[in-house]
Design a protein around this motif. Structure first.
Motif, PDB file in Angstrom:
ATOM      1  N   ILE A 342       0.828  -1.204   0.000  1.00 31.83           N
ATOM      2  CA  ILE A 342       0.000   0.000   0.000  1.00 31.83           C
ATOM      3  C   ILE A 342       0.863   1.256   0.000  1.00 31.83           C
ATOM      4  O   ILE A 342       0.460   2.307  -0.514  1.00 31.83           O
ATOM      5  N   GLU A 343       2.071   1.158   0.539  1.00 29.00           N
ATOM      6  CA  GLU A 343       2.958   2.321   0.600  1.00 29.00           C
ATOM      7  C   GLU A 343       3.406   2.791  -0.786  1.00 29.00           C
ATOM      8  O   GLU A 343       3.836   3.935  -0.950  1.00 29.00           O
ATOM      9  N   GLN A 344       3.315   1.911  -1.779  1.00 29.37           N
ATOM     10  CA  GLN A 344       3.705   2.283  -3.142  1.00 29.37           C
ATOM     11  C   GLN A 344       2.613   3.068  -3.871  1.00 29.37           C
ATOM     12  O   GLN A 344       2.873   3.695  -4.897  1.00 29.37           O
ATOM     13  N   ILE A 345       1.400   3.010  -3.338  1.00 31.75           N
ATOM     14  CA  ILE A 345       0.250   3.605  -4.027  1.00 31.75           C
ATOM     15  C   ILE A 345       0.427   5.102  -4.306  1.00 31.75           C
ATOM     16  O   ILE A 345       0.192   5.551  -5.440  1.00 31.75           O
ATOM     17  N   PRO A 346       0.829   5.935  -3.326  1.00 34.75           N
ATOM     18  CA  PRO A 346       0.939   7.375  -3.612  1.00 34.75           C
ATOM     19  C   PRO A 346       1.844   7.696  -4.798  1.00 34.75           C
ATOM     20  O   PRO A 346       1.484   8.510  -5.664  1.00 34.75           O
ATOM     21  N   ASP A 347       3.025   7.066  -4.860  1.00 35.03           N
ATOM     22  CA  ASP A 347       3.942   7.341  -5.971  1.00 35.03           C
ATOM     23  C   ASP A 347       3.344   6.919  -7.307  1.00 35.03           C
ATOM     24  O   ASP A 347       3.503   7.621  -8.324  1.00 35.03           O
ATOM     25  N   GLU A 348       2.649   5.782  -7.318  1.00 35.72           N
ATOM     26  CA  GLU A 348       2.044   5.306  -8.565  1.00 35.72           C
ATOM     27  C   GLU A 348       0.896   6.218  -8.996  1.00 35.72           C
ATOM     28  O   GLU A 348       0.718   6.501 -10.188  1.00 35.72           O
ATOM     29  N   VAL A 349       0.116   6.683  -8.034  1.00 37.02           N
ATOM     30  CA  VAL A 349      -0.979   7.608  -8.343  1.00 37.02           C
ATOM     31  C   VAL A 349      -0.428   8.880  -8.973  1.00 37.02           C
ATOM     32  O   VAL A 349      -0.919   9.354 -10.013  1.00 37.02           O
ATOM     33  N   LEU A 350       0.597   9.434  -8.361  1.00 36.72           N
ATOM     34  CA  LEU A 350       1.180  10.679  -8.872  1.00 36.72           C
ATOM     35  C   LEU A 350       1.798  10.471 -10.254  1.00 36.72           C
ATOM     36  O   LEU A 350       1.719  11.352 -11.119  1.00 36.72           O
ATOM     37  N   ARG A 351       2.389   9.299 -10.485  1.00 33.77           N
ATOM     38  CA  ARG A 351       2.985   9.018 -11.795  1.00 33.77           C
ATOM     39  C   ARG A 351       1.922   9.000 -12.887  1.00 33.77           C
ATOM     40  O   ARG A 351       2.117   9.561 -13.973  1.00 33.77           O
ATOM     41  N   VAL A 352       0.777   8.381 -12.606  1.00 38.05           N
ATOM     42  CA  VAL A 352      -0.293   8.308 -13.605  1.00 38.05           C
ATOM     43  C   VAL A 352      -0.931   9.681 -13.821  1.00 38.05           C
ATOM     44  O   VAL A 352      -1.255  10.059 -14.952  1.00 38.05           O
ATOM     45  N   ILE A 353      -1.104  10.438 -12.737  1.00 41.78           N
ATOM     46  CA  ILE A 353      -1.704  11.767 -12.856  1.00 41.78           C
ATOM     47  C   ILE A 353      -0.820  12.700 -13.682  1.00 41.78           C
ATOM     48  O   ILE A 353      -1.303  13.462 -14.530  1.00 41.78           O
ATOM     49  N   GLU A 354       0.478  12.621 -13.447  1.00 37.65           N
ATOM     50  CA  GLU A 354       1.402  13.584 -14.053  1.00 37.65           C
ATOM     51  C   GLU A 354       1.890  13.181 -15.441  1.00 37.65           C
ATOM     52  O   GLU A 354       2.347  14.033 -16.206  1.00 37.65           O
ATOM     53  N   ASP A 355       1.813  11.901 -15.774  1.00 39.40           N
ATOM     54  CA  ASP A 355       2.333  11.436 -17.061  1.00 39.40           C
ATOM     55  C   ASP A 355       1.183  10.899 -17.915  1.00 39.40           C
ATOM     56  O   ASP A 355       0.726   9.768 -17.736  1.00 39.40           O
ATOM     57  N   GLU A 356       0.724  11.703 -18.856  1.00 37.13           N
ATOM     58  CA  GLU A 356      -0.405  11.310 -19.700  1.00 37.13           C
ATOM     59  C   GLU A 356      -0.077  10.099 -20.569  1.00 37.13           C
ATOM     60  O   GLU A 356      -0.965   9.318 -20.918  1.00 37.13           O
ATOM     61  N   THR A 357       1.188   9.933 -20.912  1.00 34.33           N
ATOM     62  CA  THR A 357       1.586   8.785 -21.732  1.00 34.33           C
ATOM     63  C   THR A 357       1.352   7.480 -20.985  1.00 34.33           C
ATOM     64  O   THR A 357       0.826   6.507 -21.548  1.00 34.33           O
ATOM     65  N   VAL A 358       1.727   7.453 -19.714  1.00 35.21           N
ATOM     66  CA  VAL A 358       1.517   6.258 -18.890  1.00 35.21           C
ATOM     67  C   VAL A 358       0.027   5.947 -18.792  1.00 35.21           C
ATOM     68  O   VAL A 358      -0.404   4.804 -18.992  1.00 35.21           O
ATOM     69  N   ALA A 359      -0.768   6.977 -18.495  1.00 33.22           N
ATOM     70  CA  ALA A 359      -2.213   6.781 -18.358  1.00 33.22           C
ATOM     71  C   ALA A 359      -2.827   6.275 -19.660  1.00 33.22           C
ATOM     72  O   ALA A 359      -3.648   5.343 -19.655  1.00 33.22           O
ATOM     73  N   SER A 360      -2.428   6.851 -20.782  1.00 26.78           N
ATOM     74  CA  SER A 360      -2.989   6.463 -22.081  1.00 26.78           C
ATOM     75  C   SER A 360      -2.652   5.021 -22.432  1.00 26.78           C
ATOM     76  O   SER A 360      -3.494   4.283 -22.969  1.00 26.78           O
ATOM     77  N   GLU A 361      -1.427   4.601 -22.138  1.00 24.53           N
ATOM     78  CA  GLU A 361      -1.023   3.224 -22.433  1.00 24.53           C
ATOM     79  C   GLU A 361      -1.828   2.224 -21.606  1.00 24.53           C
ATOM     80  O   GLU A 361      -2.257   1.181 -22.118  1.00 24.53           O
ATOM     81  N   LEU A 362      -2.041   2.539 -20.332  1.00 22.92           N
ATOM     82  CA  LEU A 362      -2.826   1.650 -19.473  1.00 22.92           C
ATOM     83  C   LEU A 362      -4.263   1.534 -19.979  1.00 22.92           C
ATOM     84  O   LEU A 362      -4.837   0.442 -20.016  1.00 22.92           O
ATOM     85  N   VAL A 363      -4.839   2.664 -20.364  1.00 23.59           N
ATOM     86  CA  VAL A 363      -6.220   2.671 -20.866  1.00 23.59           C
ATOM     87  C   VAL A 363      -6.331   1.876 -22.163  1.00 23.59           C
ATOM     88  O   VAL A 363      -7.251   1.063 -22.336  1.00 23.59           O
ATOM     89  N   GLU A 364      -5.390   2.082 -23.073  1.00 23.42           N
ATOM     90  CA  GLU A 364      -5.426   1.370 -24.351  1.00 23.42           C
ATOM     91  C   GLU A 364      -5.284  -0.140 -24.150  1.00 23.42           C
ATOM     92  O   GLU A 364      -6.011  -0.934 -24.768  1.00 23.42           O
ATOM     93  N   ASN A 365      -4.367  -0.539 -23.290  1.00 23.00           N
ATOM     94  CA  ASN A 365      -4.191  -1.969 -23.010  1.00 23.00           C
ATOM     95  C   ASN A 365      -5.446  -2.569 -22.380  1.00 23.00           C
ATOM     96  O   ASN A 365      -5.826  -3.707 -22.681  1.00 23.00           O
ATOM     97  N   GLY A 366      -6.083  -1.798 -21.501  1.00 20.93           N
ATOM     98  CA  GLY A 366      -7.318  -2.265 -20.880  1.00 20.93           C
ATOM     99  C   GLY A 366      -8.433  -2.443 -21.889  1.00 20.93           C
ATOM    100  O   GLY A 366      -9.171  -3.437 -21.858  1.00 20.93           O
TER     101      GLY A 366
END
Length: 434
Positions: A342-366
């Motif tokens: 659970i301690e990793q969650i904040p960093d991962e949340v911020l990474r997805v919020i701040e990096d649109e490329t990461v978010a877009s890749e996850l959405v496309e794969n889903g």
């Protein structure tokens, strides 16, 4: 086919079982089957809802409130002759129970009296839940009770259906000998994905819950119970807000822990960032998914992860704690981020919020993964199970059932010797009913 679906969990109770039942019934009806839902009555149902339920073939059974449950959990009374007669007059071809309790007892009784097949879907991982219900010194006893309930429930039916390999493997480890068929619930992708995030309905919800344009929304969905681990998510909010002050956490669900979770948010000084919207009807969930930027999950208990499939269909990234058998497909398809703690969650949340490329890749794969599912495959599989082997008597597996009963009873009886009476009272009573 004329199908009777029996469940103790249905609207206005909101839970994964309620969703799975509605999705299954909708798919079967669309294929031309006549499906009836038999479920406990509830005084919270409005007059308008009762009228609609008549058109939807929902039959409400007189019920009682479960003691100690603050959320109005109810169980139907399965022995009322007039109710049994009414259901038998439907001339059902098959009964399908989605519960281990009183509605399953009714389904079994009707199947036996009318010599029709009784199918049963095992939805609840009692082993996982037992960890939260029993104190640490009774942990092993809790596991044995979970095993006992599972053996009992799987013994007195003709077909066992489970929503995932995780559940099947658990039942096999319990010693269940009958064939166990894995049939994942097929979500309603159209109703979730057809909602436009810029629609008036979604914008109205944003206004209603005080979400401003551009504010990231973390979506957490489920009943407010211990096994859903909402407290762990709330505990990470100070770290997330420290880096991104505008982030909101929206919790969709109802349950007995609401007041405690609200108190926790207040204690951590994040109450203005945590929004409790209560339980919502499934037909409205598409709008709430469109409110979110990320689906966040800290629960490791569960049987199939419907919320993961729904998030993929809605087009939002997933961040979740690793859960054996549930998050494997997310890792394999790279349709979300699976954190080890659970301690990793904040960093991962911020990474997805701040990096649109990461978010877009996850959405496309889903999206690519969720397209592989088919409602037609689900319907054909279920109808095949219902019709296979013809009408079978409830008595056909009597010998193996009795063996399963005896093994389960012996297992619990051995525990009685070393367990305080206050912890085991009621076992015999439940045993007699199951």
């Amino acid at each position: 086919m004329r199908i009777g679906v029996f469940t103790d969990t249905y609207w206005p109770q909101t839970a994964g079982i309620d969703v799975a039942v509605k999705l299954s019934v909708k798919a079967l009806k669309e294929a031309g089957n006549e499906v009836y839902i038999i479920t406990p009555d509830d005084p919270r149902i409005t007059v308008e809802e009762r009228e609609k339920e008549k058109d939807d073939n929902v039959i409400r059974v007189p019920s009682i409130k479960v003691p100690g449950q603050s959320e109005g959990t109810r169980l139907g009374i399965p022995w009322i002759p007039s109710v049994i007669k009414k259901i038998e007059s439907l001339n059902l071809d098959v009964v399908h129970s989605h519960t281990e309790f009183t509605m399953k007892m009714m389904a079994g009784k009707i199947a036996k009296r009318n010599n029709i097949k009784h199918c049963y879907t095992y939805h609840t991982m009692f082993k996982d839940i037992s960890e939260y219900l029993f104190p640490s010194f009774l942990k092993e006893f809790g596991y044995k009770v979970a095993k006992w309930i599972s053996i009992k429930s799987c013994s007195n039916c003709d077909e066992i259906i489970v929503p995932s390999e995780k559940v099947r493997d658990t039942l096999i480890n319990y010693g269940i000998k009958k064939e166990i068929k894995v049939v994942p619930t097929e979500i309603d992708k159209e109703s979730i994905n057809q909602v436009d995030e810029k629609s008036a309905e979604v914008l109205e919800l944003k206004k209603r819950w005080g979400i401003c344009e551009g504010e990231p929304v973390l979506l957490a969905i489920g009943r407010l119970e211990k096994d859903k681990e909402f407290s762990k998510i709330i505990e990470q909010m100070p770290k997330i807000i420290e880096k991104n002050p505008n982030t909101k956490l929206m919790i969709v669900g109802q349950g007995p822990l609401k007041s405690k979770l609200e108190l926790l948010a207040k204690k951590l000084d994040v109450e203005s960032a945590v929004i409790f919207v209560g339980g919502q009807k499934y037909d409205d969930m598409g709008k709430y998914y469109k409110l979110g930027n990320i689906l966040i999950n800290a629960a490791t208990a569960g049987t199939q992860g419907l919320i993961f499939s729904e998030a993929m269909a809605a087009g939002i990234p997933i961040i979740t704690i690793a859960s054996e058998g549930l998050t494997n497909r997310i890792k394999e398809t790279q349709s979300g981020i699976v954190a080890d703690s659970i301690e990793q969650i904040p960093d991962e949340v911020l990474r997805v919020i701040e990096d649109e490329t990461v978010a877009s890749e996850l959405v496309e794969n889903g999206h690519n993964y969720i397209k592989s599912g088919s409602k037609e495959t689900y319907i054909n599989t279920m109808l095949g199970i219902y019709s296979s082997g013809g009408s079978e008597s409830f008595e056909k597996d009597k010998e193996s059932d009795e063996k399963g009963f005896q093994e389960a009873d012996a297992m619990i009886d051995n525990e009685h010797k070393n367990t305080p009476l206050t912890e085991t009272k009621g076992i015999t009573q439940i045993n007699n009913e199951l």
